[in-house]
Motif scaffolding. Sequence first.
Motif, PDB file in Angstrom:
ATOM      1  N   PRO A 288       0.910  -1.489  -0.095  1.00 16.01           N
ATOM      2  CA  PRO A 288       0.016   0.295  -0.094  1.00 16.01           C
ATOM      3  C   PRO A 288       0.565   1.463   0.019  1.00 16.01           C
ATOM      4  N   VAL A 289       1.963   1.339   0.678  1.00 15.83           N
ATOM      5  CA  VAL A 289       2.403   2.931   1.027  1.00 15.83           C
ATOM      6  C   VAL A 289       3.370   2.646  -0.841  1.00 15.83           C
ATOM      7  N   SER A 290       3.615   1.260  -1.100  1.00 20.23           N
ATOM      8  CA  SER A 290       4.393   2.193  -2.869  1.00 20.23           C
ATOM      9  C   SER A 290       3.230   3.177  -3.738  1.00 20.23           C
ATOM     10  N   TRP A 291       1.774   2.193  -3.112  1.00 18.23           N
ATOM     11  CA  TRP A 291       1.377   3.385  -4.196  1.00 18.23           C
ATOM     12  C   TRP A 291       0.245   4.922  -3.885  1.00 18.23           C
ATOM     13  N   LEU A 292       1.600   5.327  -2.411  1.00 16.00           N
ATOM     14  CA  LEU A 292       2.036   6.659  -2.522  1.00 16.00           C
ATOM     15  C   LEU A 292       2.169   7.127  -2.811  1.00 16.00           C
ATOM     16  N   GLY A 293       3.561   6.400  -2.757  1.00 17.39           N
ATOM     17  CA  GLY A 293       4.600   6.895  -3.284  1.00 17.39           C
ATOM     18  C   GLY A 293       4.933   7.321  -5.237  1.00 17.39           C
ATOM     19  N   LYS A 294       4.269   6.291  -5.489  1.00 13.47           N
ATOM     20  CA  LYS A 294       3.559   6.497  -6.867  1.00 13.47           C
ATOM     21  C   LYS A 294       2.801   7.516  -7.564  1.00 13.47           C
ATOM     22  N   LEU A 295       1.857   8.393  -6.884  1.00 15.87           N
ATOM     23  CA  LEU A 295       0.832   9.481  -6.537  1.00 15.87           C
ATOM     24  C   LEU A 295       2.471  10.640  -6.610  1.00 15.87           C
ATOM     25  N   PHE A 296       3.394  10.400  -6.837  1.00 11.91           N
ATOM     26  CA  PHE A 296       4.146  11.693  -7.032  1.00 11.91           C
ATOM     27  C   PHE A 296       5.333  11.150  -7.899  1.00 11.91           C
ATOM     28  N   LEU A 297       6.001   9.909  -7.946  1.00  9.98           N
ATOM     29  CA  LEU A 297       6.908   9.982  -8.316  1.00  9.98           C
ATOM     30  C   LEU A 297       7.578   9.366  -9.839  1.00  9.98           C
ATOM     31  N   ILE A 298       5.624   9.091 -10.083  1.00 13.27           N
ATOM     32  CA  ILE A 298       5.523   8.876 -11.691  1.00 13.27           C
ATOM     33  C   ILE A 298       5.103  10.416 -12.741  1.00 13.27           C
ATOM     34  N   PRO A 299       4.107  10.684 -12.101  1.00 13.27           N
ATOM     35  CA  PRO A 299       4.437  12.442 -12.544  1.00 13.27           C
ATOM     36  C   PRO A 299       5.045  13.190 -12.870  1.00 13.27           C
ATOM     37  N   PHE A 300       5.940  12.693 -11.197  1.00 14.55           N
ATOM     38  CA  PHE A 300       7.312  13.489 -11.433  1.00 14.55           C
ATOM     39  C   PHE A 300       8.156  12.913 -12.443  1.00 14.55           C
ATOM     40  N   PHE A 301       8.694  11.448 -12.730  1.00 11.85           N
ATOM     41  CA  PHE A 301       9.149  11.210 -14.219  1.00 11.85           C
ATOM     42  C   PHE A 301       8.847  11.322 -15.355  1.00 11.85           C
ATOM     43  N   ILE A 302       7.852  11.860 -15.405  1.00 15.51           N
ATOM     44  CA  ILE A 302       6.918  11.687 -16.516  1.00 15.51           C
ATOM     45  C   ILE A 302       7.543  13.209 -17.293  1.00 15.51           C
ATOM     46  N   VAL A 303       7.240  14.325 -16.312  1.00 12.24           N
ATOM     47  CA  VAL A 303       7.626  15.376 -16.531  1.00 12.24           C
ATOM     48  C   VAL A 303       9.659  15.830 -16.443  1.00 12.24           C
ATOM     49  N   HIS A 304      10.479  15.234 -15.646  1.00  6.39           N
ATOM     50  CA  HIS A 304      11.893  15.075 -15.908  1.00  6.39           C
ATOM     51  C   HIS A 304      12.262  14.727 -16.743  1.00  6.39           C
ATOM     52  N   PHE A 305      12.201  12.934 -16.975  1.00  8.35           N
ATOM     53  CA  PHE A 305      11.912  11.945 -18.295  1.00  8.35           C
ATOM     54  C   PHE A 305      12.156  12.740 -19.685  1.00  8.35           C
ATOM     55  N   GLY A 306      10.434  13.963 -19.560  1.00  3.51           N
ATOM     56  CA  GLY A 306      10.456  14.331 -20.612  1.00  3.51           C
ATOM     57  C   GLY A 306      11.310  15.140 -21.172  1.00  3.51           C
ATOM     58  N   GLY A 307      11.171  16.357 -20.074  1.00  5.81           N
ATOM     59  CA  GLY A 307      12.331  17.671 -20.520  1.00  5.81           C
ATOM     60  C   GLY A 307      13.808  16.733 -20.800  1.00  5.81           C
ATOM     61  N   PHE A 308      14.233  16.517 -20.108  1.00  5.71           N
ATOM     62  CA  PHE A 308      15.420  15.318 -20.753  1.00  5.71           C
ATOM     63  C   PHE A 308      15.893  14.598 -21.715  1.00  5.71           C
ATOM     64  N   THR A 309      14.834  14.307 -22.786  1.00  5.37           N
ATOM     65  CA  THR A 309      14.640  13.519 -23.788  1.00  5.37           C
ATOM     66  C   THR A 309      14.505  14.990 -25.173  1.00  5.37           C
ATOM     67  N   TYR A 310      13.287  15.465 -24.525  1.00  2.00           N
ATOM     68  CA  TYR A 310      12.905  16.800 -25.533  1.00  2.00           C
ATOM     69  C   TYR A 310      14.368  17.475 -25.658  1.00  2.00           C
ATOM     70  N   VAL A 311      15.509  18.004 -24.406  1.00  2.19           N
ATOM     71  CA  VAL A 311      16.733  18.284 -24.386  1.00  2.19           C
ATOM     72  C   VAL A 311      17.516  17.574 -26.039  1.00  2.19           C
ATOM     73  N   HIS A 312      17.479  16.192 -25.341  1.00  2.02           N
ATOM     74  CA  HIS A 312      18.178  15.724 -25.862  1.00  2.02           C
ATOM     75  C   HIS A 312      17.792  15.281 -27.725  1.00  2.02           C
ATOM     76  N   GLY A 313      16.667  15.542 -27.564  1.00  3.41           N
ATOM     77  CA  GLY A 313      15.752  15.528 -29.274  1.00  3.41           C
ATOM     78  C   GLY A 313      16.414  16.885 -29.833  1.00  3.41           C
ATOM     79  N   VAL A 314      16.094  17.847 -29.396  1.00  2.00           N
ATOM     80  CA  VAL A 314      16.476  19.352 -29.530  1.00  2.00           C
ATOM     81  C   VAL A 314      18.041  18.684 -30.432  1.00  2.00           C
ATOM     82  N   LEU A 315      18.724  18.398 -29.561  1.00  2.00           N
ATOM     83  CA  LEU A 315      20.361  18.258 -29.975  1.00  2.00           C
ATOM     84  C   LEU A 315      20.841  17.648 -30.937  1.00  2.00           C
TER      85      LEU A 315
END
Length: 203
Positions: free
Chosen positions: A56-83
């Motif tokens: 059950p505790v992991s589901w609480l972590g997912k509420l924060f970490l999954i959106p954070f990963f999407i934004v962070h990894f998305g930004g990382f990937t975007y910059v890489h694509g631009v380059l």
Amino acid sequence: MSPSLLALVLANAIPIVGVLFLGWTVFPLLLLYWLENVVVGGFNVAKMLLAQPSEPVSWLGKLFLIPFFIVHFGGFTYVHGVLVVAFFGPKGAQPFDLLTAVPAAIRANHLGWGLLSLTASHGLSFYWNYLQNGEFQRASLNTLMGQPYGRIVVLHLTVLFGGWIVILLGSPVPALIILIAFKTAADWRAHKAERRKFATQRP
């Protein structure tokens, strides 16, 4: 050889067809490998969502970490694509407008089959290793959060460095094939390392 490793090798062989018969040069190859980043990120979100479902505790972590990963990894990937588009793309390409530049490049270079094969390879690995072999029971959210970055940094430093060398050589076919071989070897090594990590990890 496991089914996922066999799929990895076959999927990474598709670019050879592109080089030999479709006239792919450095840019189509690097763009295809960048698109693979997007695929890796998508499957990693699925891995995070399904990790340790009975905790059950992991589901609480997912509420924060999954959106954070999407934004962070998305930004990382975007910059890489631009380059990739800025340094290796055709003249006139708009590197900051990836939503326009990337689909146009996919169509122009017939990258669809290559992207489909790489997606299928990662999909098979997700099913065979993560679900069927129970890695989702052992994988922690913290590990999954950082997993794609190490793989992508090593893989794409290899590919980008090789890409510059191939350009300096004038993009001869043998050099492009060697670049594909280096990428496949790096992919193989990363895949094996990931399997070892999840085989020994405990929640």
